[in-house]
Design a protein around this motif. Structure first.
Motif, PDB file in Angstrom:
ATOM      1  N   ALA A  99      -6.596  -5.436   3.338  1.00 22.61           N
ATOM      2  CA  ALA A  99      -6.101  -4.587   2.453  1.00 22.61           C
ATOM      3  C   ALA A  99      -7.160  -3.190   2.697  1.00 22.61           C
ATOM      4  CB  ALA A  99      -5.942  -5.010   1.287  1.00 22.61           C
ATOM      5  N   ASP A 100      -8.581  -3.519   2.656  1.00 16.32           N
ATOM      6  CA  ASP A 100      -9.520  -2.773   2.723  1.00 16.32           C
ATOM      7  C   ASP A 100      -9.205  -1.776   3.933  1.00 16.32           C
ATOM      8  OD1 ASP A 100     -10.495  -3.389   0.411  1.00 16.32           O
ATOM      9  OD2 ASP A 100     -12.103  -4.657   1.199  1.00 16.32           O
ATOM     10  N   ALA A 101      -8.990  -2.405   4.964  1.00 13.50           N
ATOM     11  CA  ALA A 101      -8.770  -1.815   6.384  1.00 13.50           C
ATOM     12  C   ALA A 101      -7.766  -0.852   6.163  1.00 13.50           C
ATOM     13  CB  ALA A 101      -8.986  -2.590   7.442  1.00 13.50           C
ATOM     14  N   VAL A 102      -6.667  -1.194   5.650  1.00 19.81           N
ATOM     15  CA  VAL A 102      -5.476  -0.417   5.481  1.00 19.81           C
ATOM     16  C   VAL A 102      -5.431   0.813   4.455  1.00 19.81           C
ATOM     17  CG1 VAL A 102      -2.937  -0.385   5.018  1.00 19.81           C
ATOM     18  CG2 VAL A 102      -3.813  -2.507   6.483  1.00 19.81           C
ATOM     19  N   LEU A 103      -6.031   0.504   3.374  1.00 21.43           N
ATOM     20  CA  LEU A 103      -6.415   1.528   2.517  1.00 21.43           C
ATOM     21  C   LEU A 103      -7.149   2.626   3.046  1.00 21.43           C
ATOM     22  CD1 LEU A 103      -7.270  -0.745  -0.771  1.00 21.43           C
ATOM     23  CD2 LEU A 103      -5.223   0.528  -0.495  1.00 21.43           C
ATOM     24  N   HIS A 124       0.694  -1.278  -0.163  1.00 25.48           N
ATOM     25  CA  HIS A 124       0.056  -0.091  -0.019  1.00 25.48           C
ATOM     26  C   HIS A 124       0.894   1.083  -0.030  1.00 25.48           C
ATOM     27  CE1 HIS A 124      -2.857   3.056   0.791  1.00 25.48           C
ATOM     28  NE2 HIS A 124      -2.829   3.051   2.138  1.00 25.48           N
ATOM     29  N   LYS A 125       1.829   1.194   1.002  1.00 29.72           N
ATOM     30  CA  LYS A 125       2.832   2.484   1.152  1.00 29.72           C
ATOM     31  C   LYS A 125       3.454   2.660  -0.438  1.00 29.72           C
ATOM     32  CE  LYS A 125       3.273   2.943   5.866  1.00 29.72           C
ATOM     33  NZ  LYS A 125       4.232   3.275   7.041  1.00 29.72           N
ATOM     34  N   LEU A 126       3.912   1.546  -1.210  1.00 26.86           N
ATOM     35  CA  LEU A 126       4.600   1.845  -2.202  1.00 26.86           C
ATOM     36  C   LEU A 126       3.649   1.946  -3.636  1.00 26.86           C
ATOM     37  CD1 LEU A 126       7.496  -0.605  -2.182  1.00 26.86           C
ATOM     38  CD2 LEU A 126       7.554   1.925  -1.603  1.00 26.86           C
ATOM     39  N   GLY A 127       2.269   2.067  -3.166  1.00 29.43           N
ATOM     40  CA  GLY A 127       1.414   2.302  -4.334  1.00 29.43           C
ATOM     41  C   GLY A 127       0.931   1.006  -5.326  1.00 29.43           C
ATOM     42  N   PHE A 128       1.380   0.000  -4.785  1.00 29.99           N
ATOM     43  CA  PHE A 128       1.133  -1.102  -5.966  1.00 29.99           C
ATOM     44  C   PHE A 128      -0.547  -1.199  -5.759  1.00 29.99           C
ATOM     45  CE2 PHE A 128       5.296  -2.085  -4.929  1.00 29.99           C
ATOM     46  CZ  PHE A 128       5.735  -2.545  -5.902  1.00 29.99           C
ATOM     47  N   ASP A 129      -0.947  -2.087  -6.679  1.00 28.66           N
ATOM     48  CA  ASP A 129      -2.240  -2.250  -7.099  1.00 28.66           C
ATOM     49  C   ASP A 129      -2.539  -3.512  -6.122  1.00 28.66           C
ATOM     50  OD1 ASP A 129      -4.907  -3.328  -7.803  1.00 28.66           O
ATOM     51  OD2 ASP A 129      -4.322  -3.340  -9.972  1.00 28.66           O
ATOM     52  N   ILE A 130      -3.059  -3.513  -4.998  1.00 29.59           N
ATOM     53  CA  ILE A 130      -3.285  -4.572  -4.077  1.00 29.59           C
ATOM     54  C   ILE A 130      -4.297  -5.631  -4.351  1.00 29.59           C
ATOM     55  CG2 ILE A 130      -3.976  -5.152  -1.666  1.00 29.59           C
ATOM     56  CD1 ILE A 130      -2.474  -2.644  -0.464  1.00 29.59           C
ATOM     57  N   ALA A 131      -5.244  -5.181  -5.068  1.00 25.99           N
ATOM     58  CA  ALA A 131      -6.639  -6.069  -5.493  1.00 25.99           C
ATOM     59  C   ALA A 131      -5.678  -7.140  -6.616  1.00 25.99           C
ATOM     60  CB  ALA A 131      -7.494  -5.188  -6.178  1.00 25.99           C
ATOM     61  N   GLU A 182      -2.199 -13.002  -6.419  1.00 22.44           N
ATOM     62  CA  GLU A 182      -0.752 -13.505  -6.693  1.00 22.44           C
ATOM     63  C   GLU A 182       0.003 -14.217  -5.652  1.00 22.44           C
ATOM     64  OE1 GLU A 182       0.805 -10.869  -9.301  1.00 22.44           O
ATOM     65  OE2 GLU A 182      -0.369 -11.394 -11.153  1.00 22.44           O
ATOM     66  N   LEU A 183      -0.178 -13.503  -4.806  1.00 22.67           N
ATOM     67  CA  LEU A 183       0.819 -13.665  -3.514  1.00 22.67           C
ATOM     68  C   LEU A 183       0.361 -14.739  -2.372  1.00 22.67           C
ATOM     69  CD1 LEU A 183       2.177 -10.005  -3.147  1.00 22.67           C
ATOM     70  CD2 LEU A 183       3.602 -11.842  -3.877  1.00 22.67           C
ATOM     71  N   PHE A 184      -0.894 -14.561  -2.024  1.00 20.45           N
ATOM     72  CA  PHE A 184      -1.475 -15.137  -0.988  1.00 20.45           C
ATOM     73  C   PHE A 184      -1.986 -16.612  -1.383  1.00 20.45           C
ATOM     74  CE2 PHE A 184      -1.216 -10.914   0.742  1.00 20.45           C
ATOM     75  CZ  PHE A 184      -1.047 -11.377   2.271  1.00 20.45           C
TER      76      PHE A 184
END
Length: 388
Positions: free
Chosen positions: A160-164, A134-141, A146-148
């Motif tokens: 992610a929604d809570a952090v965004l 999030h802090k680096l501006g990546f497209d988390i959605a 892909e990661l989890f």
């Protein structure tokens, strides 16, 4: 997953196999990292795959398994044992998509996805990774699926929604109360209890993404595994081809002392150094030479915490067994191949022997055992140079 025929041809290595099985079954757990070192082509990678597939078992009847003869040990262990969580990374593997084994962020997720199959959660690491993206501006959605692991994608998106929605550049009590409220709703909705503490969340949110938060990821991952060790008697981490971090420099021991070389595996040392080995986490690393960890300026690992074990050449008996398993049963051909692949009395180079076996199997009856004795020294010297 394709069948790994090389494991069917695995020959003996009884001493190393028994040592690892003992680490998994005798208490108290060891408090040292097992480092397997040996020349290229000696079978370290195959040994790790063998350990992963056949040896990561723990039994409550260890006293009935411990004294089994070498050839029967794993069979008896499989009869009475149960799988323990295990994950393996090959640092020499070609990077592909999100699988980049030498990079901390990607490598930790590679471990996470494997350990998730055994029910191991990493809440601190998850929150930190999402905050980092999030802090680096990546497209988390886009990145989260892909990661989890598939079973964790929805809860990761909720985090992610809570952090965004947070004003991440602000840090204070009001911010953490807002985060707790959003996280409570997310975890209640998913009926899940795993979550980072308020203090962990505060520490993570306060860090700049690079380099501070990125450098914290291995420590947070280790802390999560330490917690998981309370529910698992053993957790096994396997790391292959450690020399890949250093490229060609691995052949020059002195060059490894330079700080720029040691920085390449700094995240790995951080992870290993923060694992609670005494809680039952078994870390096994394989590389061509002993690691220069004690001299590292950051996250050094003293020698007393490293159990060095040599992976040497095959004995003549082991090599003969390998050829039998491979389908070469003629005694004369076996003797010729073993003799040609030998570097010293009773020392047979595993990879060279495999190449010879492939030639013999492909040629079939057209190849006579005496043919190997007629090969000129130039060909033998070329093969030696290649293997070096």
């Amino acid at each position: 997953m394709a069948h790994d025929r090389s494991l069917d041809l695995f020959a003996n290595r009884f001493e190393l196999t028994r040592h690892v099985v003992t680490l998994l079954n005798e208490d108290p757990p060891p408090e040292r990292i097992l480092y397997l070192h040996g020349l290229g082509g000696n079978g370290k990678s195959l040994l790790l795959r063998h350990l992963e597939k056949h040896c990561c078992l723990r039994t409550d009847r260890w006293e009935n398994v411990r004294d089994a003869p070498d050839p029967e040990l794993l069979e008896r262990l499989a009869e009475h044992g149960r799988q323990v969580p295990v994950a393996r990374i090959d640092f020499g593997a070609r990077p592909a998509g999100e699988n980049r084994p030498q990079e901390a962020f990607s490598a930790l997720f590679m471990l996470k996805r494997q350990l998730a199959l055994h029910g191991i959660a990493t809440p601190r690491f998850d929150f930190a990774a999402i905050t980092y993206l999030h802090k680096l501006g990546f497209d988390i959605a886009h990145r989260v699926p892909e990661l989890f692991p598939r079973g964790e994608v929805n809860i990761a998106l909720d985090i992610a929604d809570a952090v965004l929605a947070l004003p991440v550049l602000r840090v204070g009590q009001q911010l953490f109360q807002m985060l707790n409220t959003r996280m409570d709703k997310a975890f209640t909705r998913r009926r899940m209890q795993r979550r980072p503490s308020q203090q962990d969340a505060a520490n993570i949110l306060a860090l700049v993404p690079e380099p501070d938060l990125l450098h914290e990821l291995p420590r947070l991952f280790a802390k999560d595994l330490n917690d998981a060790a309370g529910d698992h008697a053993r957790i096994v981490l396997l790391f292959d081809t450690h020399e890949a971090f250093f490229g060609e420099a691995i052949g020059d021991a002195d060059s490894l002392i330079h700080a720029d070389k040691l920085m390449r595996d700094e995240w790995l040392r951080c992870l290993l150094g923060h694992l609670d080995l005494g809680a039952g986490i078994i870390a096994i690393v394989a590389g061509r030479t002993r690691p220069p960890w004690p001299s590292a300026p950051v996250f050094p690992i003293p020698e007393r915490y490293i159990d060095h074990r040599l992976v040497g050449h095959l004995t003549t008996a082991d090599a003969t067994q390998y050829l039998t398993l491979a389908g070469i049963t003629d005694p004369a051909m076996q003797a010729a191949l073993v003799n040609y692949a030998s570097t010293a009395p009773d020392e047979v180079h595993p990879y060279f022997l495999g190449l010879c076996a492939d030639v013999a199997l492909a040629a079939g009856s057209r190849l006579d055992p005496a043919d190997f004795a007629t090969l000129v020294d130039k060909e033998r010297d070329l093969a030696r140079r290649l293997l070096q």
